[in-house]
Design a protein around this motif. Structure first.
Motif, PDB file in Angstrom:
ATOM      1  N   PHE A 119      68.572  -0.509 -68.134  1.00 45.78           N
ATOM      2  CA  PHE A 119      69.432  -1.488 -67.487  1.00 45.78           C
ATOM      3  C   PHE A 119      69.446  -2.799 -68.283  1.00 45.78           C
ATOM      4  O   PHE A 119      70.476  -3.463 -68.382  1.00 45.78           O
ATOM      5  CB  PHE A 119      68.968  -1.737 -66.048  1.00 45.78           C
ATOM      6  N   GLN A 120      68.302  -3.155 -68.858  1.00 41.47           N
ATOM      7  CA  GLN A 120      68.251  -4.365 -69.684  1.00 41.47           C
ATOM      8  C   GLN A 120      69.094  -4.195 -70.941  1.00 41.47           C
ATOM      9  O   GLN A 120      69.869  -5.082 -71.315  1.00 41.47           O
ATOM     10  CB  GLN A 120      66.798  -4.665 -70.058  1.00 41.47           C
ATOM     11  N   GLN A 121      68.971  -3.036 -71.606  1.00 43.06           N
ATOM     12  CA  GLN A 121      69.725  -2.784 -72.829  1.00 43.06           C
ATOM     13  C   GLN A 121      71.234  -2.771 -72.566  1.00 43.06           C
ATOM     14  O   GLN A 121      72.028  -3.159 -73.430  1.00 43.06           O
ATOM     15  CB  GLN A 121      69.295  -1.444 -73.442  1.00 43.06           C
ATOM     16  N   ALA A 122      71.623  -2.338 -71.374  1.00 43.39           N
ATOM     17  CA  ALA A 122      73.048  -2.270 -71.036  1.00 43.39           C
ATOM     18  C   ALA A 122      73.576  -3.602 -70.516  1.00 43.39           C
ATOM     19  O   ALA A 122      74.751  -3.689 -70.131  1.00 43.39           O
ATOM     20  CB  ALA A 122      73.273  -1.180 -69.989  1.00 43.39           C
ATOM     21  N   ASP A 123      72.725  -4.608 -70.513  1.00 43.74           N
ATOM     22  CA  ASP A 123      73.099  -5.945 -70.050  1.00 43.74           C
ATOM     23  C   ASP A 123      73.515  -5.935 -68.579  1.00 43.74           C
ATOM     24  O   ASP A 123      74.418  -6.669 -68.172  1.00 43.74           O
ATOM     25  CB  ASP A 123      74.217  -6.527 -70.914  1.00 43.74           C
ATOM     26  N   VAL A 124      72.876  -5.075 -67.790  1.00 38.55           N
ATOM     27  CA  VAL A 124      73.104  -5.049 -66.339  1.00 38.55           C
ATOM     28  C   VAL A 124      71.747  -5.141 -65.628  1.00 38.55           C
ATOM     29  O   VAL A 124      71.513  -4.496 -64.608  1.00 38.55           O
ATOM     30  CB  VAL A 124      73.874  -3.784 -65.892  1.00 38.55           C
ATOM     31  N   LYS A 125      70.872  -5.963 -66.177  1.00 37.73           N
ATOM     32  CA  LYS A 125      69.503  -6.078 -65.676  1.00 37.73           C
ATOM     33  C   LYS A 125      69.460  -6.427 -64.196  1.00 37.73           C
ATOM     34  O   LYS A 125      68.565  -5.979 -63.458  1.00 37.73           O
ATOM     35  CB  LYS A 125      68.768  -7.134 -66.494  1.00 37.73           C
ATOM     36  N   GLY A 126      70.430  -7.206 -63.721  1.00 35.25           N
ATOM     37  CA  GLY A 126      70.428  -7.630 -62.331  1.00 35.25           C
ATOM     38  C   GLY A 126      70.829  -6.558 -61.343  1.00 35.25           C
ATOM     39  O   GLY A 126      70.778  -6.783 -60.132  1.00 35.25           O
ATOM     40  N   LEU A 127      71.218  -5.370 -61.832  1.00 33.38           N
ATOM     41  CA  LEU A 127      71.664  -4.305 -60.940  1.00 33.38           C
ATOM     42  C   LEU A 127      70.555  -3.331 -60.570  1.00 33.38           C
ATOM     43  O   LEU A 127      70.796  -2.326 -59.896  1.00 33.38           O
ATOM     44  CB  LEU A 127      72.831  -3.539 -61.579  1.00 33.38           C
ATOM     45  N   ALA A 128      69.339  -3.593 -61.028  1.00 33.33           N
ATOM     46  CA  ALA A 128      68.194  -2.723 -60.738  1.00 33.33           C
ATOM     47  C   ALA A 128      66.942  -3.589 -60.758  1.00 33.33           C
ATOM     48  O   ALA A 128      66.911  -4.640 -61.404  1.00 33.33           O
ATOM     49  CB  ALA A 128      68.088  -1.598 -61.758  1.00 33.33           C
TER      50      ALA A 128
END
Length: 585
Positions: free
Chosen positions: A56-65
């Motif tokens: 999720f961090q690598q996909a730049d969606v860290k706040g979604l998990a």
């Protein structure tokens, strides 16, 4: 690409990655922990959830998990945001094991029967303690699969949850595939082998034929697991066990012992034919007949639900239910487990407040009886019954059912300690206890099995008595006191405890014949007393500390009139009083 496909592409690119290997085994050393700020400490530990946090961090969606190494924390994170479902979705985190706390993966495709996932820290057998990143195929209705966390992707989410058809940002599809999965060449998936539960098999190996057959036909019955183990033993050892198919008795135990000696090279048998999880994993892998998981649908360690409490809640108002004082007689914990079971089996969220049995819970329970159990007419409506509630516990793998103890209102009634669970002395077994646990855990579980609240008085009293009786050794067998005889009508049993002679070193009995009436176990019961006060649902193995302590609780309540809350235990039974010298009881 949108957020969902970006995340899936990043995880798919890691398929084939393996953790470190040293000293002949994989070691949980991997690249993901150091790359996630705040999770550096998790290096060399189980990393399935850490892998998801990294992706999720690598996909730049860290706040979604959640940024966590804990699967249980992941479940709580999605629940607290109202984004948890029992239906799959593209890009959803899928959680496994009791309460979702054992393992996690990411869904990239689903159909009516399976969720197709990307999982870290697994292996070809689907273990929650594996060696790398794999593509997996998971049966949606397997009791091991707990549920799904739904990330709030900017483009919305595609889900099979019919309850979200009209929800903003959700698109309902009965089957779905991510664009990233469609763009990839087909990757072979491992054969989907059936699962067996090591807890179920250990239970079967340590219980009587009558108890095994009494487990019934629910999805948690151990018979199917036992049959697969027998098939595997027959394939590898070239011998058919003499026991009936699906019954784990002496012949199967002896053949399992041979397997551990001849195929695994174990010079000493750890449990008289009682399997360990690792031995079962080896048997499953070598035979190619099954996968193994520990902890799912255990026959003994699941929490208990009181039928009387649930019936009371279903026939009283929400106001009455909320007015119950929090404590051992509060029905809300039992109702919450029933609601969790309904949501898991019916794949539908319960709209009632958690722990409150009102119209929505009743309606879904009626649907369960009609559609799953095929009940009709008056049998399919009204307050829960013992048969349907037991089936719900077994099918969900979340709880067991007891009747009569601690009904709502707190006053003891029903059968109490008389006649519940009593067995014949010759049904008692003498297998070595090998499962892990602490004395506090044993006492707490035993209190629940005996139908009393685990008050400080019970805990303190049994900690005192156990130290005096056995020094905390659940396998203690007294070979020298006046009880160490074989009464008329009995014979010496094969014993696998630790023999304590009057003089000389303690020795492992390892199947040696011993006097029947020896005092045994963590509280030094004789088999006749253990049998007379045996608690329903516990092991018939006298060395099982939970079963032994539960029988002792029932014994002191009956003989000495000890109160339900144990408040007068130390006063009435000197052996349990730390302020007085030891004294037999």
């Amino acid at each position: 690409m949108n957020q969902t496909d970006t995340l899936i592409a990043i995880e798919r690119a890691e398929v084939g990655y393996h953790e470190g290997f040293s000293n002949g085994h994989y070691n949980n050393h991997q690249k993901f922990s150091p790359a996630v700020p705040g999770l550096e400490w998790s290096q060399d530990q189980a990393w399935c959830q850490t892998f998801q946090s990294w992706a999720f961090q690598q996909a730049d969606v860290k706040g979604l998990a959640p940024v966590t190494a804990s699967c249980a924390a992941g479940v709580d994170w999605y629940r607290s945001r109202g984004r948890f479902s029992y239906y799959p979705a593209i890009g959803a985190m899928v959680f496994f094991g009791p309460s979702g706390g054992s393992h996690v993966g990411l869904v990239h495709m689903y159909d009516a029967d399976y969720a197709y996932t990307i999982e870290g820290n697994t292996n070809a057998n689907g273990s929650a303690e594996g060696n790398g990143v794999y593509l997996k195929k998971r049966a949606r209705r397997d009791s091991y699969l707990y549920g799904y966390g739904l990330p709030a992707f900017a483009e919305g989410i595609v889900t099979a949850d019919p309850g979200l058809k009209a929800a903003p940002g959700c698109t309902y599809r009965a089957t779905a595939t991510s664009r990233e999965s469609d763009a990839q060449p087909a990757t072979p998936l491992e054969a989907v082998l059936p699962w067996v539960s090591s807890n179920q098999l250990i239970w079967a190996a340590t219980h009587t034929l009558a108890e095994e057959q009494a487990m019934g036909n629910g999805t948690s019955r151990p018979a199917d697991d036992v049959a697969l183990v027998q098939d595997a033993l027959e394939q590898l050892m070239g011998v058919t066990p003499g026991d009936p198919h699906s019954v784990f008795e002496a012949e199967t135990q002896q053949l399992f012992e041979r397997f551990t000696r001849e195929k695994l090279g174990h010079s000493e048998v750890a449990g008289n034919g009682v399997p360990t999880t690792q031995e079962l994993v080896e048997l499953g892998e070598r035979s190619g007949l099954f996968n193994v998981r520990a902890g799912s649908s255990p026959a003994l360690v699941l929490p208990w639900v009181n039928l009387n409490q649930v019936i009371w809640a279903s026939t009283h108002s929400a106001q009455d239910e909320k007015a119950q004082p929090v404590g051992s007689a509060d029905p809300r914990a039992d109702v919450a487990l029933v609601q969790d079971g309904l949501e898991k089996v019916m794949h539908t969220a319960v709209a009632d407040e958690r722990g409150i049995f009102e119209a929505a819970t009743q309606s879904l329970y009626d649907d369960f009886r009609r559609t799953v159990l095929n009940f009709a007419g008056s049998d399919a409506v009204g307050a829960p019954g013992e048969q349907s509630l037991t089936e719900l516990g077994q099918r969900s793998g979340l709880f067991q059912v007891r009747v009569g103890s601690l009904p709502a209102g707190g006053a003891p009634s029903g059968p109490g300690v008389d006649g519940m669970g009593e067995i014949a002395p010759k049904q008692v077994t003498f297998h070595r206890y090998t499962t892990q646990g602490t004395l506090a855990d044993w006492i707490t579980e035993a209190c629940a099995a005996a139908g009393v609240h685990a008050s400080s008085a019970w805990v303190k009293g049994f900690k005192t008595a156990v130290a005096r009786e056995s020094s905390g050794n659940p396998n203690a067998c007294n070979l020298w006191d006046s009880n160490a005889v074989t009464p008329p009508g009995y014979s010496k049993p094969e014993d696998f405890g630790d023999g304590y002679p009057r003089n000389g070193p303690v020795r492992r009995l390892n199947g040696e014949l011993t006097p029947f009436q020896c005092s045994r176990g963590v509280v030094q019961c004789i088999p006749q007393t253990f049998a007379a006060y045996h608690a329903p649902g516990t092991s018939v193995n006298i060395y099982d500390p939970v079963a032994s302590i539960a029988a002792s609780i029932r014994y002191v309540r009956k003989r000495y009139g000890v109160a339900l809350d144990g408040s007068d235990l130390a006063a009435k039974v000197q052996q349990f009083d730390p302020n007085r010298p030891p004294h037999g009881y």
